[in-house]
Design a protein around this motif. Structure first.
Motif, PDB file in Angstrom:
ATOM      1  N   ILE B 202      61.134  42.534  35.769  1.00  0.00           N
ATOM      2  CA  ILE B 202      60.027  43.504  35.805  1.00  0.00           C
ATOM      3  C   ILE B 202      60.171  44.359  37.055  1.00  0.00           C
ATOM      4  O   ILE B 202      60.338  43.841  38.150  1.00  0.00           O
ATOM      5  N   PRO B 203      60.117  45.673  36.904  1.00  0.00           N
ATOM      6  CA  PRO B 203      60.283  46.537  38.072  1.00  0.00           C
ATOM      7  C   PRO B 203      59.045  46.530  38.947  1.00  0.00           C
ATOM      8  O   PRO B 203      57.934  46.276  38.504  1.00  0.00           O
ATOM      9  N   ARG B 204      59.271  46.856  40.202  1.00  0.00           N
ATOM     10  CA  ARG B 204      58.188  46.984  41.163  1.00  0.00           C
ATOM     11  C   ARG B 204      57.620  48.389  41.011  1.00  0.00           C
ATOM     12  O   ARG B 204      58.353  49.367  40.909  1.00  0.00           O
ATOM     13  N   ILE B 205      56.301  48.513  40.983  1.00  0.00           N
ATOM     14  CA  ILE B 205      55.678  49.829  40.754  1.00  0.00           C
ATOM     15  C   ILE B 205      55.284  50.455  42.086  1.00  0.00           C
ATOM     16  O   ILE B 205      54.681  49.803  42.932  1.00  0.00           O
ATOM     17  N   GLU B 206      55.643  51.688  42.234  1.00  0.00           N
ATOM     18  CA  GLU B 206      55.105  52.488  43.328  1.00  0.00           C
ATOM     19  C   GLU B 206      54.459  53.721  42.725  1.00  0.00           C
ATOM     20  O   GLU B 206      54.984  54.288  41.779  1.00  0.00           O
ATOM     21  N   LEU B 207      53.325  54.103  43.271  1.00  0.00           N
ATOM     22  CA  LEU B 207      52.609  55.244  42.702  1.00  0.00           C
ATOM     23  C   LEU B 207      52.642  56.424  43.654  1.00  0.00           C
ATOM     24  O   LEU B 207      52.592  56.254  44.861  1.00  0.00           O
ATOM     25  N   GLU B 208      52.721  57.593  43.039  1.00  0.00           N
ATOM     26  CA  GLU B 208      52.686  58.814  43.826  1.00  0.00           C
ATOM     27  C   GLU B 208      51.595  59.684  43.223  1.00  0.00           C
ATOM     28  O   GLU B 208      51.604  59.939  42.020  1.00  0.00           O
ATOM     29  N   GLU B 209      50.683  60.109  44.033  1.00  0.00           N
ATOM     30  CA  GLU B 209      49.576  60.901  43.483  1.00  0.00           C
ATOM     31  C   GLU B 209      50.112  62.235  43.005  1.00  0.00           C
ATOM     32  O   GLU B 209      50.807  62.942  43.718  1.00  0.00           O
ATOM     33  N   MET B 210      49.797  62.559  41.776  1.00  0.00           N
ATOM     34  CA  MET B 210      50.410  63.719  41.162  1.00  0.00           C
ATOM     35  C   MET B 210      49.379  64.712  40.679  1.00  0.00           C
ATOM     36  O   MET B 210      49.257  65.814  41.158  1.00  0.00           O
ATOM     37  N   GLY B 211      48.677  64.318  39.710  1.00  0.00           N
ATOM     38  CA  GLY B 211      47.990  65.326  38.931  1.00  0.00           C
ATOM     39  C   GLY B 211      46.591  65.594  39.408  1.00  0.00           C
ATOM     40  O   GLY B 211      46.255  65.351  40.565  1.00  0.00           O
ATOM     41  N   PRO B 212      45.743  66.063  38.519  1.00  0.00           N
ATOM     42  CA  PRO B 212      44.387  66.355  38.955  1.00  0.00           C
ATOM     43  C   PRO B 212      43.640  65.070  39.275  1.00  0.00           C
ATOM     44  O   PRO B 212      43.808  64.045  38.638  1.00  0.00           O
ATOM     45  N   SER B 213      42.826  65.137  40.311  1.00  0.00           N
ATOM     46  CA  SER B 213      41.969  64.006  40.630  1.00  0.00           C
ATOM     47  C   SER B 213      40.540  64.525  40.680  1.00  0.00           C
ATOM     48  O   SER B 213      40.271  65.586  41.237  1.00  0.00           O
ATOM     49  N   LEU B 214      39.648  63.789  40.033  1.00  0.00           N
ATOM     50  CA  LEU B 214      38.259  64.228  39.924  1.00  0.00           C
ATOM     51  C   LEU B 214      37.315  63.131  40.359  1.00  0.00           C
ATOM     52  O   LEU B 214      37.540  61.965  40.082  1.00  0.00           O
ATOM     53  N   ASP B 215      36.264  63.524  41.035  1.00  0.00           N
ATOM     54  CA  ASP B 215      35.152  62.615  41.296  1.00  0.00           C
ATOM     55  C   ASP B 215      34.018  63.066  40.406  1.00  0.00           C
ATOM     56  O   ASP B 215      33.508  64.171  40.565  1.00  0.00           O
ATOM     57  N   LEU B 216      33.636  62.223  39.467  1.00  0.00           N
ATOM     58  CA  LEU B 216      32.668  62.632  38.449  1.00  0.00           C
ATOM     59  C   LEU B 216      31.372  61.872  38.598  1.00  0.00           C
ATOM     60  O   LEU B 216      31.355  60.718  39.014  1.00  0.00           O
ATOM     61  N   VAL B 217      30.302  62.540  38.216  1.00  0.00           N
ATOM     62  CA  VAL B 217      28.983  61.921  38.199  1.00  0.00           C
ATOM     63  C   VAL B 217      28.426  62.128  36.800  1.00  0.00           C
ATOM     64  O   VAL B 217      28.470  63.230  36.262  1.00  0.00           O
ATOM     65  N   MET B 218      27.884  61.061  36.219  1.00  0.00           N
ATOM     66  CA  MET B 218      27.377  61.218  34.860  1.00  0.00           C
ATOM     67  C   MET B 218      26.009  61.888  34.911  1.00  0.00           C
ATOM     68  O   MET B 218      25.127  61.455  35.640  1.00  0.00           O
ATOM     69  N   ARG B 219      25.851  62.916  34.111  1.00  0.00           N
ATOM     70  CA  ARG B 219      24.551  63.605  34.048  1.00  0.00           C
ATOM     71  C   ARG B 219      23.878  63.251  32.732  1.00  0.00           C
ATOM     72  O   ARG B 219      23.479  62.132  32.527  1.00  0.00           O
ATOM     73  N   ARG B 220      23.793  64.241  31.830  1.00  0.00           N
ATOM     74  CA  ARG B 220      23.095  63.923  30.591  1.00  0.00           C
ATOM     75  C   ARG B 220      24.061  63.307  29.588  1.00  0.00           C
ATOM     76  O   ARG B 220      25.254  63.470  29.688  1.00  0.00           O
ATOM     77  N   THR B 221      23.506  62.621  28.619  1.00  0.00           N
ATOM     78  CA  THR B 221      24.348  62.116  27.532  1.00  0.00           C
ATOM     79  C   THR B 221      23.663  62.391  26.208  1.00  0.00           C
ATOM     80  O   THR B 221      22.448  62.506  26.122  1.00  0.00           O
ATOM     81  N   HIS B 222      24.468  62.528  25.196  1.00  0.00           N
ATOM     82  CA  HIS B 222      23.960  62.667  23.834  1.00  0.00           C
ATOM     83  C   HIS B 222      24.822  61.731  23.001  1.00  0.00           C
ATOM     84  O   HIS B 222      25.889  62.097  22.552  1.00  0.00           O
TER      85      HIS B 222
END
Lengths: 346, 253
Positions: B202-222
């Motif tokens: 099993i390979p060792r995983i290293e992560l590199e931050e790549m794509g969009p990153s979002l901090d989300l807050v839940m508002r209304r729901t339907h």
């Protein structure tokens, strides 16, 4: 000798500790849940990435989780695609996590008229060849389209009058008529299959081809599809009046200021009845009434049997409208119940 | 007798397709036992999410929480069952409504507010190829305990999982989307996966931050009602998962 072994072991242990970045082990409180068909991992541990170093903590959490997921994926049965030198490819299981569908399940449809007939006769579908031997042209030609077998326009200049036909009949016109009739019959059958729900048209009726009964049902349903269930819908001049309301569940009260004479006579009748010494129940009349009812029921039973034999299939005009009104109401209520969440239906 | 749906014209059902191409087009949109991959409509998009199955609209659609008819119309016309609606106003800044349809009517809709956003372009490194099936990871017990978070998880999986494939190239597992529910917020991070050598298979995983990153807050729901949701979950009886993984051990169903 033993000391050397111990030293070796210690050296190895040191080496292992010094290279934590090479290990694939991950410690977790709660085990993760995996759905490898979706490449999905669910971690139930409460994340401890709050505070100043949130980004780095999130990243290490992500790294740990990804390591576990990859370990699972590497555990799947794998093979080499495209021969021995191709890329290593793993067999994914079916996705387990249930996600809602895009569209509802296709409903089982009744077979079309042809399908029924074919099943009865045992006819199976045979794949047709695209080329047909044309005897006149002595070559293989297409079945239909440009330069098709038997479609040469030059051959139509002559039609032989068949043996038993009228010599004055126009055979060209007859051929044209027959073709038109065939096309019309085919179209009729297709629409009939749609009406039965055997084809994806799902039972909706085309305009202009509805029977009188269907139109009546349609108008009834349309009338009842208002918020007040059709109570205040005006009727057209020649439309039959509203059928009397069914049931007797609600008590009916006469209007307060109605017919004064009728009210007076009613009250006097009541007083007269109270004043007289006659018993309220007239036994002979009651018995006669009961006998008459029984006779009527017996007669109706005999008549029904006779009616069913002779008049099968013919609808009773009263019966057609009544249930349809009820059906419309029930259908509307059921429909509303299925979709309550914020959908506007005007 | 059948009620005629307002959005379907009578010609949809009775016009026989005149060409083979038209017939294939209609057959593709019919309800089927095994469905097509879901497509998504993006409306007034603010950020780019690497997902190849998108249709992009710039038309002026009214607010989804008030009136869903225009959304449903577009969904029917483009045969897309997922949508993403971005908007910004004083009352709800940086708003993102993510939703899905069932039978061309809105099933679930969740409104999220974007508190922090880092786009693909802001992080300067090499990205993974477009169309890579991402690995999805959800961290946090809120995703199981809270009903709205559970639906959000289902919605996000639906959105990002891509086509269902029978096999996958192990070296091609390059993209991971990590969602963390913490302190009432949802942190979405996208990483590029680097497979390093380790001592074992099993390979060792290293992560590199790549794509969009979002901090989300839940508002209304339907959210759809329970019975409608259950109806949409109904699967045909033929195919079912032969076994499932729980706690890293396969358990025969």
């Amino acid at each position: 000798m033993a000391a050397l072994c111990v030293e070796e072991l210690l050296a190895r242990a040191e080496q292992r500790e010094a290279e934590p970045h090479r290990s694939v082990a991950v410690q977790k409180e709660l085990e993760l849940e995996f759905d490898l068909g979706n490449l999905l991992a669910l971690d139930r541990n409460p994340p401890r990435a709050a505070g100043a170093q949130r980004e780095s903590r999130l990243r290490s959490l992500a790294r740990d989780n990804t390591q576990l997921l990859v370990a699972q994926l590497w555990g799947l049965p794998a093979g080499r695609a495209e021969g021995a030198t191709g890329p290593l490819v793993a067999q994914l299981p079916e996705p387990f996590y249930r996600l809602p569908r895009e569209k509802p399940l296709p409903r089982p449809r009744p077979p079309t008229r042809w399908e029924q007939f074919a099943r009865l006769k045992g006819i199976r579908r045979r794949k047709r060849t695209s080329l047909v031997w044309d005897e006149a042209a002595k070559q293989w030609r297409r079945r239909w389209g440009y330069a098709r077998a038997g479609g040469d326009p030059a051959r139509d200049w002559l039609i032989e009058v068949p043996a038993g036909a009228d010599p004055n009949e126009d055979q060209f016109a007859k051929r044209l008529r027959d073709k038109r009739e065939k096309v019309a019959r085919n179209e009729f059958n297709r629409l009939r299959n749609i009406a039965r729900g055997a084809l994806p048209g799902r039972g909706l009726h085309p305009t202009g081809h509805q029977s009188r009964a269907e139109l009546g049902r349609a108008t009834q349903v349309a009338r009842v599809s208002t918020a007040s269930l059709g109570r205040f819908q005006p009727r057209l001049p020649k439309e039959p009046a509203a059928p009397p309301p069914r049931g007797g569940k609600k008590r009916r009260f006469e209007p307060l200021l109605g017919d004064l004479a009728a009210e007076r006579s009613r009250q006097l009748e009541l007083l007269r009845g109270l004043g007289s010494k006659k018993p309220p129940l007239d036994l002979t009349r009651a018995v006669n009434k009961q006998l008459r009812e029984e006779d009527a029921q017996a007669a109706a039973g005999k008549g029904k049997k006779r009616g069913q034999r002779g008049k099968r299939g013919r609808q009773r005009p009263g019966g057609g409208k009544g249930p349809a009104g009820g059906k419309g109401k029930k259908g509307g209520a059921r429909r509303q119940q299925q979709r309550p969440a914020g959908r506007k239906r005007s | 007798f059948c009620f005629i749906d307002r959005t379907s014209t009578s010609s949809d059902c009775f016009k026989k397709p005149k060409t083979k191409r038209a017939k294939r087009f209609l057959e593709k949109r019919e309800p089927k036992l095994t469905e097509n991959t879901k497509n998504a409509i993006l409306i007034k998009v603010i950020q780019k999410i690497p997902n190849p199955y998108l249709f992009f609209f710039r038309k002026n659609i009214t607010r989804p929480f008030e009136d869903q008819t225009s959304l449903e119309f577009f969904s029917k016309k483009s045969d897309c069952s997922l949508f993403l609606f971005g908007s910004h106003n004083k009352k709800r800044p940086n708003n993102l409504i993510i939703g899905r349809m069932f039978d061309y009517h809105v099933l679930d809709m969740i409104e999220l507010g974007i508190e922090k956003f880092v786009s693909l372009k802001d992080i300067k490194n090499s990205k993974c190829p477009e169309g890579t099936k991402p690995m999805l990871i959800f961290a946090g017990d809120t995703f199981d305990l809270n009903e709205e978070y559970r639906r959000l998880k289902s919605l996000l999986i639906d959105f990002f999982r891509g086509p269902t494939v029978p096999t996958i190239r192990l070296a091609g597992l390059e993209y991971v989307l990590h969602f963390t529910a913490m302190d009432g917020k949802i942190y979405m991070r996208s990483y590029k996966v680097l497979l390093k050598k380790s001592g074992c298979k099993i390979p060792r995983i290293e992560l590199e931050e790549m794509g969009p990153s979002l901090d989300l807050v839940m508002r209304r729901t339907h959210l759809a009602s329970e019975d409608l949701y259950k109806l949409s979950l109904k699967q045909p009886k033929i195919c079912s998962a032969p076994y499932m993984f729980f706690n890293t051990e396969p358990v025969l169903k």
